[in-house]
Enzyme design. Structure first.
Site, PDB file in Angstrom:
ATOM      1  N   GLY A   1       4.512 -11.703  -8.741  1.00  0.00           N
ATOM      2  CA  GLY A   1       4.341 -12.882  -7.887  1.00  0.00           C
ATOM      3  C   GLY A   1       3.951 -14.081  -8.740  1.00  0.00           C
TER       4      GLY A   1
ATOM      5  CB  THR B   1       4.117  -0.584  -8.222  1.00  0.00           C
ATOM      6  OG1 THR B   1       4.184  -1.750  -9.031  1.00  0.00           O
ATOM      7  CG2 THR B   1       4.828   0.537  -8.909  1.00  0.00           C
TER       8      THR B   1
ATOM      9  CD  GLU C   1       1.298 -13.112 -13.543  1.00  0.00           C
ATOM     10  OE1 GLU C   1       1.323 -13.576 -14.702  1.00  0.00           O
ATOM     11  OE2 GLU C   1       1.330 -11.887 -13.291  1.00  0.00           O
TER      12      GLU C   1
ATOM     13  CB  SER D   1      -0.809  -4.050 -14.164  1.00  0.00           C
ATOM     14  OG  SER D   1      -0.101  -5.217 -13.948  1.00  0.00           O
ATOM     15  CB  SER D   2       4.784  -3.161 -12.873  1.00  0.00           C
ATOM     16  OG  SER D   2       4.477  -2.232 -11.887  1.00  0.00           O
TER      17      SER D   2
ATOM     18  CG  ASN E   1      -2.625  -2.764 -10.749  1.00  0.00           C
ATOM     19  OD1 ASN E   1      -3.185  -1.673 -10.631  1.00  0.00           O
ATOM     20  ND2 ASN E   1      -1.404  -2.999 -10.314  1.00  0.00           N
TER      21      ASN E   1
ATOM     22  CB  SER F   1      -1.097  -8.546 -11.248  1.00  0.00           C
ATOM     23  OG  SER F   1      -1.439  -7.326 -11.826  1.00  0.00           O
ATOM     24  N   GLY F   2      -1.526  -6.345  -8.689  1.00  0.00           N
ATOM     25  CA  GLY F   2      -2.524  -5.543  -7.976  1.00  0.00           C
ATOM     26  C   GLY F   2      -2.422  -5.664  -6.471  1.00  0.00           C
TER      27      GLY F   2
HETATM   28  N1  LIG Z   1      -0.641   0.913   0.499  1.00  0.00           N
HETATM   29  C1  LIG Z   1      -1.606   1.256  -0.316  1.00  0.00           C
HETATM   30  N2  LIG Z   1      -2.498   2.208   0.050  1.00  0.00           N
HETATM   31  C2  LIG Z   1      -3.486   2.575  -0.766  1.00  0.00           C
HETATM   32  N3  LIG Z   1      -3.699   2.010  -1.989  1.00  0.00           N
HETATM   33  C3  LIG Z   1      -2.855   1.058  -2.408  1.00  0.00           C
HETATM   34  C4  LIG Z   1      -1.768   0.631  -1.601  1.00  0.00           C
HETATM   35  N4  LIG Z   1      -1.115  -0.319  -2.282  1.00  0.00           N
HETATM   36  C5  LIG Z   1      -1.749  -0.453  -3.459  1.00  0.00           C
HETATM   37  N5  LIG Z   1      -2.792   0.343  -3.549  1.00  0.00           N
HETATM   38  C6  LIG Z   1      -3.749   0.471  -4.660  1.00  0.00           C
HETATM   39  O1  LIG Z   1      -3.675  -0.696  -5.420  1.00  0.00           O
HETATM   40  C7  LIG Z   1      -3.312  -0.404  -6.748  1.00  0.00           C
HETATM   41  C8  LIG Z   1      -2.403  -1.485  -7.278  1.00  0.00           C
HETATM   42  O2  LIG Z   1      -1.189  -1.435  -6.602  1.00  0.00           O
HETATM   43  P1  LIG Z   1       0.208  -1.697  -7.341  1.00  0.00           P
HETATM   44  O3  LIG Z   1       0.216  -1.097  -8.681  1.00  0.00           O
HETATM   45  O4  LIG Z   1       1.252  -1.338  -6.401  1.00  0.00           O
HETATM   46  O5  LIG Z   1       0.136  -3.247  -7.488  1.00  0.00           O
HETATM   47  P2  LIG Z   1       1.277  -4.214  -8.009  1.00  0.00           P
HETATM   48  O6  LIG Z   1       1.385  -5.296  -7.034  1.00  0.00           O
HETATM   49  O7  LIG Z   1       2.496  -3.428  -8.288  1.00  0.00           O
HETATM   50  O8  LIG Z   1       0.639  -4.726  -9.309  1.00  0.00           O
HETATM   51  P3  LIG Z   1       1.371  -5.171 -10.647  1.00  0.00           P
HETATM   52  O9  LIG Z   1       2.147  -6.378 -10.340  1.00  0.00           O
HETATM   53  O10 LIG Z   1       0.264  -5.392 -11.559  1.00  0.00           O
HETATM   54  O11 LIG Z   1       2.216  -4.005 -11.019  1.00  0.00           O
HETATM   55  C9  LIG Z   1      -2.657   0.934  -6.723  1.00  0.00           C
HETATM   56  O12 LIG Z   1      -2.836   1.614  -7.942  1.00  0.00           O
HETATM   57  C10 LIG Z   1      -3.391   1.618  -5.589  1.00  0.00           C
HETATM   58  O13 LIG Z   1      -4.600   2.164  -6.062  1.00  0.00           O
END
Ligand SMILES: Nc1ncnc2c1ncn2[C@@H]1O[C@H](COP(=O)(O)OP(=O)(O)OP(=O)(O)O)[C@@H](O)[C@H]1O
Length: 958
Positions: free
Chosen positions: A384, A112, A386, A160-161, A157, A107-108
């Site tokens: 991923g 996404t 956890e 977070s999805s 996050n 997560s984070g």
């Molecule tokens: N390539 C990137 N460039 C800039 N910031 C990023 C990038 N990827 C992620 N972030 C930052 O990290 C934060 C978390 O990313 P994201 O929501 O994609 O994580 P995730 O892996 O989908 O988490 P979850 O599993 O909790 O949904 C985003 O809101 C953004 O602020």
């Protein structure tokens, strides 16, 4: 790869496969750190992309970057998520097969974001037609809606999805995105009723309260303050600075309109969202019988209104349960705790199924009804592995999902790697990797796996407890090498496992799961009845009456998840994979902070080292002969600039020339395999060196080519111009000739008909002849009156010519007349008189015409006396001629007057006194002396002078 080779010394290697110490986790981390510190967040392991969340905007997702990666060979540019997307897209278009991109990480870690970037890349770079823009917009706008209902702020996050997402993007045969399909996995329903400190419920609740219009909130019976709702206030961070709920509400409202949600849909949807909040605020009290009761039915009434159910039936469902015996059903009151469970289970079920409805609704707006051959690229954004301090059922499902995906990776990548060596006929020692099928079986095997045991526990008559479930597990899978409980663990491990916990040894590490609370996920049958009777259109679709009538129990959440996972795997297995592994650099969401411990942990859980180990087990680098030869052919004179034989022979010749040792490479059927990165680097260095020469040559050839092209263009232009010019000239000439022929023909015709009256046949000829004659006449007009010449006219102009001639003569005469002096006129008049007298009568007249009359030549003199003498003076040029004439005349007066009148000249007459001189002969003069006397006489005196004596006149003699 090529880009990676070039940049290897500056910022680590762009492909971990090129690491010398590829087995060392530290070397792996060093390379990752080195690149991360330079804001290079992407690195490959072969075709797998490792992405480290930068937590800052890097400016690497611009339009120009998208253009840069479009259609470029995967390895030619530095690693990027666009390269993965583009590669999948190109392969799909060229091979017409389906692909998926699996994005995983904790997560984070940026999953996404990565999937959004890929979606944007397709939206921008794929060809597009106006009619299909709607499909593209719907694909893009489905995201904010899904995020509002499926994402939440967590400690790890802010967005977070809380569900797994698989999205198919469908492309038509031209590569235009035409539709899509989304499948959601395991939405975290527990979040609806409970949030940890510092976390929030799903975004939509806050967005509705913050952004919803007053009338909407009043209709839903809601207040704006989220603190008033139990389900929103447990995390104590309802208002979060990093989240702008008001703006997000606008975005979501807009997205709803794009993806075809009707007013009615939204009314029902927000009725459900509000009902969940009202449900959370229902408080139970213990009555005297120790059973639950609801003292304040305010919330119940709102829920009943919004969901269209009977409030009393709802109240009973929340405080009672139905016990079904063989033949009868008994309704029993619930305790305080069980009522709260029932309420929460109801809220979770309602939210969970509404989310599924939402996904289906989005799908119906994304669906493309044209069934002709479409290809798809699937994006799998899934949680991923956890491992928390306390891991529940959700972690169990997530980790099980990761085990399954690892299986897929093993199937598709690791096995494929070995298969490639076999296919290429390369000898190598099979590398040992852990096949996690054994763990997958432990979880999912029918009748024997953990999920089956959980199912059995749920349907078993009698109270199912967490403890009985654990006992059944020990009984059925206790001997499994990857399973452990406190009872089964040795003295060492025992301390780390609680009484209500069991431990699984996953491929990524061991995780201890707590069994407590697994039974609370079930909605009581009374609550189910209430929901099935709802008049809310969405709930009607989510809770079917058939569910109630079905005597068989619905599959448990575990089984449902297992089934959905196996269908996901079926979907994936038929497609070509690409992988993105996302890594979270630190827990505090800080940019530029590289937490070694945290990252090492993820590298391990994501199986990156194992993946690298397999990629490098045999050979660090492999390339198709054609591509290898294409890149390095300039290093050998035999292969440069073109190799015309089979590529493998070319490669053999090339590596022999550059001196590869036998142990450094192997030649497969279609590829060359290079064992050590250093061999490749040396080749690359040599290539770099030769590149400069090549560049100069290419530049020269290119410039020459450009110049030649420009020259050819100019030449072509000149030829075209010339042709046009010549054409124009020839046309003019032809026109001129045609005109000439016509003119000549007309002329001849005119000539033939020249004597006919004016008619079309001779009209022009006559005009011409007339003009020509007149123009010629200009030069031949007589110059003086005596000039009698005249240009002979053509027959038709006889009359005109005569007229002209007359005019001309008249004009000349007039001119002549104007030019003569009075004296000359007089002379002329005299001549006229002469003419009248002598012409034709006297010889010599004609000769006299030329001789002008001189006035001085003839004069008349007479004396003042009465004599009758008159002298006519005639001057003579010829000395042989006679002189003046002396006449004696009776009628002197008459004679003199008549003479004067004849010549119209009074001055002709000279009356002298005394004497007069006369000319005897030229040069000889005589004198006549006049005198009076009594007698008239004429005599010559002694001086020789002639004396004329006139008689006296009476009265005057004295
Ligand atoms: N390539 C990137 N460039 C800039 N910031 C990023 C990038 N990827 C992620 N972030 C930052 O990290 C934060 C978390 O990313 P994201 O929501 O994609 O994580 P995730 O892996 O989908 O988490 P979850 O599993 O909790 O949904 C985003 O809101 C953004 O602020």
């Amino acid at each position: 790869m090529e880009g990676a080779l070039t940049a290897r010394d500056k910022v680590g290697v762009q492909d971990f496969v090129l690491l010398d110490a590829y087995t060392s986790e530290s070397a792996f981390l060093d390379n990752l750190r080195k690149r991360f510190s330079e804001n290079l967040i992407y690195t490959y392991i072969g075709t797998l992309l490792v992405s480290v969340n930068p937590y800052q905007e890097l400016g690497i997702y611009t339009l120009s970057q998208m253009e840069l990666y479009q259609g470029v060979n995967f390895f030619e540019l530095p690693p990027h998520v666009y390269a993965i997307a583009d590669n999948a897209y190109r392969m799909m278009c060229s091979e017409l097969n389906n692909h998926f991109i699996l994005i995983s990480g904790e997560s984070g870690a940026g999953k996404t974001e990565a999937s959004k970037k890929i979606l944007q890349y397709f939206a921008v770079t794929c060809p597009m037609t106006e009619s299909l823009q709607v499909a593209r917009d719907r694909l893009l706008f489905s995201n904010p809606v899904l995020e509002a209902f499926g994402n939440a702020k967590t400690l790890r996050n802010d967005n977070s999805s809380r569900f797994g997402k698989y999205m198919d993007i469908q492309f038509d045969f031209k590569g235009i995105p035409v539709g899509g399909h989304i499948i959601s996995y395991l939405i975290e329903k527990s979040r609806v009723v409970y949030q940890n400190q510092g976390e929030r419920n799903f975004h939509i609740f806050y967005q509705l309260l913050e952004g919803g219009e007053e009338e909407l909130l009043a209709y839903l019976g809601l207040e704006r303050d989220p603190q008033l709702y139990k389900y929103l206030s447990q995390g104590r961070c309802a208002k979060e600075s990093s989240v702008n709920d008001k703006n997000d509400w606008k975005t979501v409202s807009n997205a709803f309109s794009v993806i075809d949600f009707t007013e009615d849909d939204l009314e029902n949807l927000f009725g459900i969202i509000a009902s969940v909040l009202h449900l959370g605020n229902i408080c139970f009290e213990e009555n005297q019988q120790g059973c639950a009761s609801v003292p304040d039915t305010h919330e119940i009434k709102w829920i009943a209104k919004l969901l269209g159910v009977d409030p009393w039936v709802l109240l009973e469902a929340l405080t009672h349960r139905k016990i079904e015996a063989k033949t009868e059903e008994v309704i029993c009151p619930l305790t305080l705790d069980l009522s709260a469970y029932a309420r929460d289970a109801m809220a979770k079920a309602v939210y969970g199924r509404t989310f599924t409805w939402l996904v289906n609704k989005i799908n119906s707006s994304l669906v493309n009804k044209d069934f002709t051959g479409k290809t798809v690229i699937g994006l799998l954004d899934i949680y991923g592995f956890e491992v928390f301090d306390k891991n529940g059922f959700e972690q169990f499902c997530i980790n099980y999902c990761n085990e399954k995906l690892q299986q897929l990776l093993i199937e598709r990548t690791l096995k494929a790697e070995q298969a490639e060596y076999e296919m290429e006929g390369i000898e190598w020692e099979p590398i040992q990797y852990f096949n996690n099928k054994i763990i997958c079986d432990l979880v999912e095997e029918r009748h024997k796996g953990i999920i089956s045991i959980l199912d059995e526990e749920c349907v078993r008559p009698g109270p199912a407890t967490d403890l009985s479930f654990l006992e059944r597990l020990e009984e059925k899978v206790g001997k499994h090498a990857h399973f452990e409980t406190r009872k089964l663990a040795g003295p060492k491990g025992r301390k780390k496992i609680g009484w209500m916990e069991f431990r699984l040894f996953h491929y990524a590490g061991e995780v201890t799961y707590c069994t407590r609370g697994e039974s609370s996920v079930v909605v009581t049958s009374l609550c189910l009845q209430v929901l099935c009777s709802s008049k809310n259109r969405i709930l009607k679709e989510c809770f079917l009456v058939a569910e109630l009538e079905n005597r068989r129990r619905a599959p448990t959440v575990g089984t449902q998840f297992k089934n959905s996972l196996s269908s996901l795997l079926e979907i994936l297995i038929s497609k070509e994979p690409s992988y993105i592994r996302c890594i979270k650099p630190n827990e505090r969401k800080e940019p530029s902070k590289f937490d070694d411990f945290l990252i090492r942990h993820q590298v391990k859980y994501l199986g990156l080292m194992e993946h690298l180990r397999v990629r490098r087990a045999g050979f660090a680098y492999r390339r198709k002969y054609e591509h290898f030869l294409q890149r390095y052919k300039s290093l050998c004179p035999d292969t440069w600039p073109h190799w015309h034989g089979p590529p493998e022979e070319g490669v053999e010749r090339l590596i022999k020339y550059i001196g590869y040792k036998p142990e450094e490479y192997k030649l497969g059927r279609t590829k060359i395999f290079i064992r050590f990165p250093r061999t490749l680097f040396a080749t690359e260095d040599a290539f770099e060196f030769s590149k400069h020469q090549l560049v100069a040559r290419i530049q020269a050839t290119y410039k020459c080519c450009l110049e030649r092209r420009a020259y050819m263009r100019k030449r072509q232009a000149a030829i075209t111009l010339e042709a046009h010019w010549r054409g124009a000239l020839a046309r003019t000439e032809a026109k001129r000739r045609k005109w000439a022929v016509q003119t000549v023909r007309k002329f001849i015709k005119g000539f033939i008909n020249r004597n006919r009256p004016l008619c079309p046949d001779n009209e022009e000829f006559i005009v011409f002849v007339r003009k020509n004659y007149i123009l010629n006449l200009r030069y031949h007009v007589p110059k003086n009156v005596l000039d009698k010449s005249w240009l002979r006219p053509p027959g038709i102009l006889g009359t005109a010519s005569d007229l002209l001639r007359k005019m001309c003569t008249r004009n000349l005469v007039r001119q002549y007349c104007r030019g003569i002096t009075a004296e000359r006129r007089a002379l002329m008049q005299e001549k006229v008189v002469t003419s009248e007298i002598f012409r034709g009568k006297k010889e010599g007249y004609a000769e006299s015409l030329n001789q002008p009359f001189a006035n001085s030549r003839i004069g008349v003199s007479t004396s003042s006396l009465s004599d009758g003498i008159l002298v006519i003076h005639v001057s003579q040029a010829d000395i042989k001629q006679k002189g003046d004439v002396i006449l004696q005349c009776e009628h002197v007066f008459e004679a003199v007057t008549k003479l004067a009148m004849l010549v119209k000249k009074d001055s002709l007459v000279n009356v002298v006194q005394g004497s007069l001189q006369f000319c005897i002969s030229p040069g000889k003069e005589g004198t006549i002396v006049f005198d009076t006397g009594p007698e008239e006489q004429i005599y010559k005196d002694k001086n020789g002078r002639l004396t004329v004596v006139s008689g006296w006149v009476w009265g005057r003699e004295a």
